[in-house]
Design an enzyme around this catalytic site. Structure first.
Site, PDB file in Angstrom:
ATOM      1  N   CYS A   2       0.851  -1.192   0.000  1.00 18.40           N
ATOM      2  CA  CYS A   2       0.000   0.000   0.000  1.00 18.40           C
ATOM      3  C   CYS A   2       0.887   1.243   0.000  1.00 18.40           C
ATOM      4  O   CYS A   2       1.922   1.293   0.661  1.00 18.40           O
ATOM      5  CB  CYS A   2      -0.949   0.089   1.184  1.00 18.40           C
ATOM      6  SG  CYS A   2      -2.070  -1.310   1.289  1.00 18.40           S
ATOM      7  N   ARG A  27       3.848   0.026  -4.904  1.00 12.71           N
ATOM      8  CA  ARG A  27       3.638  -0.593  -3.595  1.00 12.71           C
ATOM      9  C   ARG A  27       2.336  -1.390  -3.519  1.00 12.71           C
ATOM     10  O   ARG A  27       2.089  -2.089  -2.531  1.00 12.71           O
ATOM     11  CB  ARG A  27       3.617   0.485  -2.508  1.00 12.71           C
ATOM     12  CG  ARG A  27       4.878   1.302  -2.446  1.00 12.71           C
ATOM     13  CD  ARG A  27       4.787   2.328  -1.365  1.00 12.71           C
ATOM     14  NE  ARG A  27       4.828   1.716  -0.061  1.00 12.71           N
ATOM     15  CZ  ARG A  27       5.927   1.528   0.652  1.00 12.71           C
ATOM     16  NH1 ARG A  27       7.088   1.931   0.182  1.00 12.71           N
ATOM     17  NH2 ARG A  27       5.879   0.950   1.824  1.00 12.71           N
ATOM     18  N   TRP A  75      -2.757  -2.692  -1.740  1.00 14.36           N
ATOM     19  CA  TRP A  75      -2.481  -4.113  -1.945  1.00 14.36           C
ATOM     20  C   TRP A  75      -3.395  -4.820  -0.939  1.00 14.36           C
ATOM     21  O   TRP A  75      -3.206  -4.712   0.269  1.00 14.36           O
ATOM     22  CB  TRP A  75      -1.011  -4.426  -1.675  1.00 14.36           C
ATOM     23  CG  TRP A  75      -0.635  -5.831  -2.064  1.00 14.36           C
ATOM     24  CD1 TRP A  75      -0.234  -6.261  -3.300  1.00 14.36           C
ATOM     25  CD2 TRP A  75      -0.616  -6.987  -1.208  1.00 14.36           C
ATOM     26  NE1 TRP A  75       0.023  -7.612  -3.263  1.00 14.36           N
ATOM     27  CE2 TRP A  75      -0.204  -8.089  -2.001  1.00 14.36           C
ATOM     28  CE3 TRP A  75      -0.926  -7.208   0.127  1.00 14.36           C
ATOM     29  CZ2 TRP A  75      -0.081  -9.373  -1.482  1.00 14.36           C
ATOM     30  CZ3 TRP A  75      -0.796  -8.492   0.646  1.00 14.36           C
ATOM     31  CH2 TRP A  75      -0.376  -9.555  -0.169  1.00 14.36           C
ATOM     32  N   ASN A 101      -2.143   1.513   5.881  1.00 17.37           N
ATOM     33  CA  ASN A 101      -1.263   0.455   5.388  1.00 17.37           C
ATOM     34  C   ASN A 101      -0.980  -0.462   6.566  1.00 17.37           C
ATOM     35  O   ASN A 101      -0.674   0.028   7.649  1.00 17.37           O
ATOM     36  CB  ASN A 101       0.042   1.082   4.867  1.00 17.37           C
ATOM     37  CG  ASN A 101       1.064   0.043   4.451  1.00 17.37           C
ATOM     38  OD1 ASN A 101       0.725  -1.104   4.193  1.00 17.37           O
ATOM     39  ND2 ASN A 101       2.321   0.439   4.386  1.00 17.37           N
ATOM     40  N   GLY A 102      -1.094  -1.776   6.376  1.00 16.47           N
ATOM     41  CA  GLY A 102      -0.815  -2.705   7.470  1.00 16.47           C
ATOM     42  C   GLY A 102      -2.023  -3.564   7.775  1.00 16.47           C
ATOM     43  O   GLY A 102      -2.945  -3.674   6.957  1.00 16.47           O
ATOM     44  N   GLU A 484      17.489 -17.102  -8.802  1.00 17.61           N
ATOM     45  CA  GLU A 484      17.040 -15.732  -9.093  1.00 17.61           C
ATOM     46  C   GLU A 484      16.491 -15.641 -10.528  1.00 17.61           C
ATOM     47  O   GLU A 484      15.479 -14.983 -10.776  1.00 17.61           O
ATOM     48  CB  GLU A 484      18.210 -14.759  -8.877  1.00 17.61           C
ATOM     49  CG  GLU A 484      17.997 -13.327  -9.324  1.00 17.61           C
ATOM     50  CD  GLU A 484      16.870 -12.589  -8.593  1.00 17.61           C
ATOM     51  OE1 GLU A 484      16.246 -13.168  -7.697  1.00 17.61           O
ATOM     52  OE2 GLU A 484      16.607 -11.434  -8.954  1.00 17.61           O
ATOM     53  N   LYS A 488      12.671 -14.432 -11.357  1.00 11.46           N
ATOM     54  CA  LYS A 488      12.358 -13.331 -12.274  1.00 11.46           C
ATOM     55  C   LYS A 488      11.318 -13.780 -13.300  1.00 11.46           C
ATOM     56  O   LYS A 488      10.391 -13.046 -13.626  1.00 11.46           O
ATOM     57  CB  LYS A 488      13.626 -12.842 -13.003  1.00 11.46           C
ATOM     58  CG  LYS A 488      14.562 -12.032 -12.149  1.00 11.46           C
ATOM     59  CD  LYS A 488      14.068 -10.637 -11.921  1.00 11.46           C
ATOM     60  CE  LYS A 488      14.183 -10.049 -10.561  1.00 11.46           C
ATOM     61  NZ  LYS A 488      14.029 -10.655  -9.329  1.00 11.46           N
ATOM     62  N   GLU A 491       7.785 -14.282 -11.610  1.00 12.93           N
ATOM     63  CA  GLU A 491       7.047 -13.086 -11.195  1.00 12.93           C
ATOM     64  C   GLU A 491       6.681 -12.195 -12.368  1.00 12.93           C
ATOM     65  O   GLU A 491       5.693 -11.467 -12.302  1.00 12.93           O
ATOM     66  CB  GLU A 491       7.745 -12.315 -10.073  1.00 12.93           C
ATOM     67  CG  GLU A 491       9.074 -11.714 -10.382  1.00 12.93           C
ATOM     68  CD  GLU A 491       9.708 -11.014  -9.165  1.00 12.93           C
ATOM     69  OE1 GLU A 491       9.006 -10.606  -8.233  1.00 12.93           O
ATOM     70  OE2 GLU A 491      10.939 -10.870  -9.171  1.00 12.93           O
ATOM     71  N   HIS A 507      18.713 -36.387  -8.620  1.00  2.19           N
ATOM     72  CA  HIS A 507      17.991 -36.890  -7.451  1.00  2.19           C
ATOM     73  C   HIS A 507      16.487 -36.646  -7.557  1.00  2.19           C
ATOM     74  O   HIS A 507      15.792 -36.637  -6.547  1.00  2.19           O
ATOM     75  CB  HIS A 507      18.573 -36.270  -6.180  1.00  2.19           C
ATOM     76  CG  HIS A 507      20.032 -36.584  -6.017  1.00  2.19           C
ATOM     77  ND1 HIS A 507      20.485 -37.791  -5.575  1.00  2.19           N
ATOM     78  CD2 HIS A 507      21.123 -35.844  -6.308  1.00  2.19           C
ATOM     79  CE1 HIS A 507      21.807 -37.795  -5.571  1.00  2.19           C
ATOM     80  NE2 HIS A 507      22.217 -36.628  -6.017  1.00  2.19           N
ATOM     81  N   LYS A 609       5.800  -4.080  -4.118  1.00  2.00           N
ATOM     82  CA  LYS A 609       7.245  -3.909  -3.983  1.00  2.00           C
ATOM     83  C   LYS A 609       7.721  -4.156  -2.560  1.00  2.00           C
ATOM     84  O   LYS A 609       8.753  -4.764  -2.325  1.00  2.00           O
ATOM     85  CB  LYS A 609       7.602  -2.482  -4.409  1.00  2.00           C
ATOM     86  CG  LYS A 609       9.079  -2.160  -4.350  1.00  2.00           C
ATOM     87  CD  LYS A 609       9.810  -2.834  -5.470  1.00  2.00           C
ATOM     88  CE  LYS A 609      11.298  -2.582  -5.440  1.00  2.00           C
ATOM     89  NZ  LYS A 609      12.013  -3.586  -6.235  1.00  2.00           N
TER      90      LYS A 609
HETATM   91  O1  M6R Z   1      12.738  -5.177   0.143  1.00  3.14           O
HETATM   92  P1  M6R Z   1      13.252  -6.579   0.343  1.00  3.14           P
HETATM   93  O2  M6R Z   1      14.597  -6.767  -0.247  1.00  3.14           O
HETATM   94  O3  M6R Z   1      13.224  -6.995   1.791  1.00  3.14           O
HETATM   95  O4  M6R Z   1      12.238  -7.490  -0.430  1.00  3.14           O
HETATM   96  C1  M6R Z   1      12.363  -8.885  -0.435  1.00  3.14           C
HETATM   97  C2  M6R Z   1      11.491  -9.529  -1.475  1.00  3.14           C
HETATM   98  O5  M6R Z   1      10.143  -9.206  -1.249  1.00  3.14           O
HETATM   99  C3  M6R Z   1      11.869  -9.089  -2.890  1.00  3.14           C
HETATM  100  O6  M6R Z   1      13.203  -9.362  -3.165  1.00  3.14           O
HETATM  101  C4  M6R Z   1      10.977  -9.808  -3.928  1.00  3.14           C
HETATM  102  O7  M6R Z   1      11.270 -11.170  -3.936  1.00  3.14           O
HETATM  103  C5  M6R Z   1      11.135  -9.198  -5.317  1.00  3.14           C
HETATM  104  N1  M6R Z   1       9.858  -9.109  -5.954  1.00  3.14           N
HETATM  105  C6  M6R Z   1      12.015  -9.983  -6.215  1.00  3.14           C
HETATM  106  O8  M6R Z   1      12.093  -9.460  -7.486  1.00  3.14           O
END
Ligand code: M6R
Length: 614
Positions: A2, A27, A75, A101-102, A484, A488, A491, A507, A609
């Site tokens: 949010c 956000r 969000w 927010n929260g 990673e 990517k 997501e 395995h 984010k």
């Molecule tokens: O702000 P942070 O680094 O703590 O966030 C951690 C994850 O939420 C963040 O890396 C998330 O996995 C991203 N969407 C990856 O691209």
């Protein structure tokens, strides 16, 4: 999660709030809404979906002129992402409007109490409870700040609340507990935002708040109270980036811009880390050499991409410092009763500095007397503020939801931490540390070289638009790179993607391999143990079963050629530093594939984010 904006001053509040929401939309983008105070009444508008829907609604039904307002981009947690559940929420007589927010954990009990008094709740949200309570307080004849103090004392959970009162057009009042909020300081105007991007266009002077504080902004000033009503002072700071950093700069996506900024971000991250005598020096280390010498175990905690940076850090720290390192997801950490004491250093990696799981994990570590060091990109955020030491990554604002330059600069910070520990503990000679620093200083040029080959990666990505599944293989420091790369793709492109340690394939996961399955292989540099040779065997095994192998290989390594359907060349760098170059083609691949599939790369579905709820 949010985004929240508040404004009071001399401009059209609608413009300031909508622009602020645009910069905070990363956000959360389930709904957006605004409330203004005009002529002693509230004027509100809110819509499910992206900010564009709210803008259209305002164009169809214009709001009155006003110089005070609040806004929200959501969000969803409690209640579906529809118009009714969108913020702002108001009290029953529409005197108070509030955004949040929260999560208010005791909202069900509070809601029952309010409804028992014959007040009607319109939404399914926890937020409306706070709006109703706040309005009941101001209607009893007290000012908005005092009313806010009385309300927050009834709430459990994590929250930022921002509110206006239609009967008082001079002030916006906010409260924070375990959820982000910063103040922007202007001339004859003041701002509130979930982060400084909300107001960077208007001012670079900011104020951070502590936990459990209520802040009031008027055009003339800012005042802060602790939840117990005692006066407090916020800490003022100057934001070291400007509006241009929050613009796309000619790119179609923030993510693509941020990928291309990586050479500069890595260089900035390395800047000023050595004294004139050549010693490593970390600005906000704040832990004495003796405290670091006493460290006999390191636990790295992080989430998502930051967790993968932590996995790379383990290889570097154990190799250079000979200190045992555990890497753990912050959401799991405190639930397993981890063994912590004063000689354990907990390293929390977080781009945003607000991730709730990581924040709760460091709080737990500190109660066990462990020292906490944060690796963070966001000045003024909660995690570095609650840590004993910080290494800021200096990547500049990262707006694309998918982390890119955040990740690369976290890697740099991890290498710096490892080398610093090696210097303090004497586990590496000075000239060895100098040599690695020199190699790190060459990385921006190497990353740029990988970026120069972007057109070839884009072409390869476009060939994969119909692909429904992709595997990524890596070994050693290449294993987190594989994870990673898969994250990517998941997501951004919403396709099945999994990263594996290449040795694990036999395995079980090799059963997934079938004719035509794309397998991206991060090949370690030649010459380190038998890592590269073992990887070549793994590549042959999947290819023998029909996989299409796309191999990321260092320049000059031709042994792979017979087993690769495609080769992506990487600059020659040491194995521990290879993630800095190897992940870049995977970022470009995911960004382009998602673009080609018609997805919103900067705002992928269901994500936000900054994950500020557990
Ligand atoms: O702000 P942070 O680094 O703590 O966030 C951690 C994850 O939420 C963040 O890396 C998330 O996995 C991203 N969407 C990856 O691209």
């Amino acid at each position: 999660m949010c985004g929240i904006v508040g404004y009071v001053g001399h401009r059209q509040a609608q413009d300031v709030v909508i622009e602020g929401l645009r910069r905070l939309e990363y956000r959360g983008y389930d709904s957006a809404g605004i409330a203004l105070v005009a002529d002693g009444a509230l004027a509100t508008q809110k819509r499910a979906g992206k900010l564009a829907n709210l803008e259209k609604a305002i164009a169809d039904h214009p709001l009155p002129a006003s110089d005070i307002g609040i806004g929200h981009t959501r969000w969803a947690t409690h209640g579906a992402p529809n118009d009714v559940n969108a913020h702002p929420h108001t009290g029953g007589s529409r005197r108070v409007a509030l955004v949040h927010n929260g999560i208010i954990e005791n909202f069900a009990e509070l809601r029952a109490r309010i409804e028992a008094d014959d007040h009607v709740m319109l939404s399914e949200t926890d937020t409306e409870v706070a709006a109703q309570l706040l309005e009941l307080q101001v209607e009893s004849g007290i000012d908005l700040a005092t009313a806010m103090l009385r309300v927050v004392r009834q709430l459990e959970g994590a929250f930022t609340l921002v509110a206006v009162d239609a009967d008082d057009p001079t002030r916006v009042v906010a409260a924070r507990r375990n959820s982000p909020l910063v103040v922007g300081i202007g001339e004859g105007e003041n701002f509130l935002g979930s982060d400084v991007a909300a107001f960077i266009e208007h001012t670079r002077e900011a104020m951070e708040l502590d936990q459990d504080q209520v802040v009031t902004i008027t055009p003339e000033g800012v005042s802060v109270l602790n939840f117990d009503g005692t006066p407090a002072e916020g800490r003022r700071y100057h934001v070291d980036w400007d509006l241009s950093a929050a613009e796309k700069d000619g790119h179609d996506w923030f993510m693509r811009k941020e990928i291309h900024e990586q050479p500069r971000a890595v260089a900035d991250s390395l800047l000023g880390r050595r004294t004139a005598e050549g010693h490593l020096h970390l600005d906000e280390m704040r832990l004495s050499d003796q405290e670091l010498r006493d460290v006999d175990k390191i636990i790295i905690i992080a989430a998502g991409t930051s967790f993968y940076a932590g996995m790379v850090a383990k290889y570097a720290i154990e190799h250079w410092c000979r200190i045992p390192v555990e890497v753990e997801l912050s959401s799991e950490f405190r639930y397993r009763d981890p063994i912590l004491d004063y000689s354990t250093l907990v390293v929390a990696i977080s781009q945003s500095g607000e991730t709730a799981d990581t924040l709760q994990a460091i709080r737990h570590a500190r109660t066990q007397r462990s020292k906490v060091l944060a690796i963070c990109n966001t000045n003024g955020s909660t995690i570095p503020r609650e840590s004993d030491a910080v290494i800021y990554t200096h990547a500049g604002p990262e707006i694309g939801v998918a982390s890119t330059k955040g990740f690369l600069t976290q890697l740099v910070a991890c290498y710096l931490l490892a080398l610093y520990l090696a210097q303090v503990k004497g586990t590496r000679y000075g000239d060895e540390i100098d040599q690695v620093m020199a190699q790190l200083e060459e990385m921006p040029a190497h990353i740029q070289r990988v970026l120069d080959d972007a057109p070839a990666i884009y072409e390869m990505a476009r060939e994969h638009v119909d692909t429904r599944s992709v595997l990524f293989l890596g070994r050693h420091a290449g294993y987190p790179v594989a994870l990673e790369g898969a994250l990517k793709l998941k997501e951004l492109a919403y396709i099945h993607a999994e990263g594996f340690a290449a040795g694990e394939l036999k395995h079980g996961p090799i059963a997934l391999v079938e004719a035509g399955l794309p397998v991206l292989c991060v090949v370690p540099p030649a010459g380190r143990d038998q890592l590269r040779d073992k990887m070549v065997s793994g590549i042959q095994e999947v290819r023998a079963r029909g996989a299409r192998t796309i191999c990321l290989v260092e320049d000059g390594d031709d042994a792979i050629t017979p087993y690769a359907d495609r080769i992506v060349r990487l600059p020659r760098v040491p194995v521990l530093l290879q993630p800095l170059v190897a992940v870049v083609p995977l970022q470009l691949f995911a960004c382009e594939l998602a673009t080609e599939m018609g997805h919103d790369v900067d705002q992928p579905r269901n994500l936000a984010k900054s994950v500020t709820v557990e």
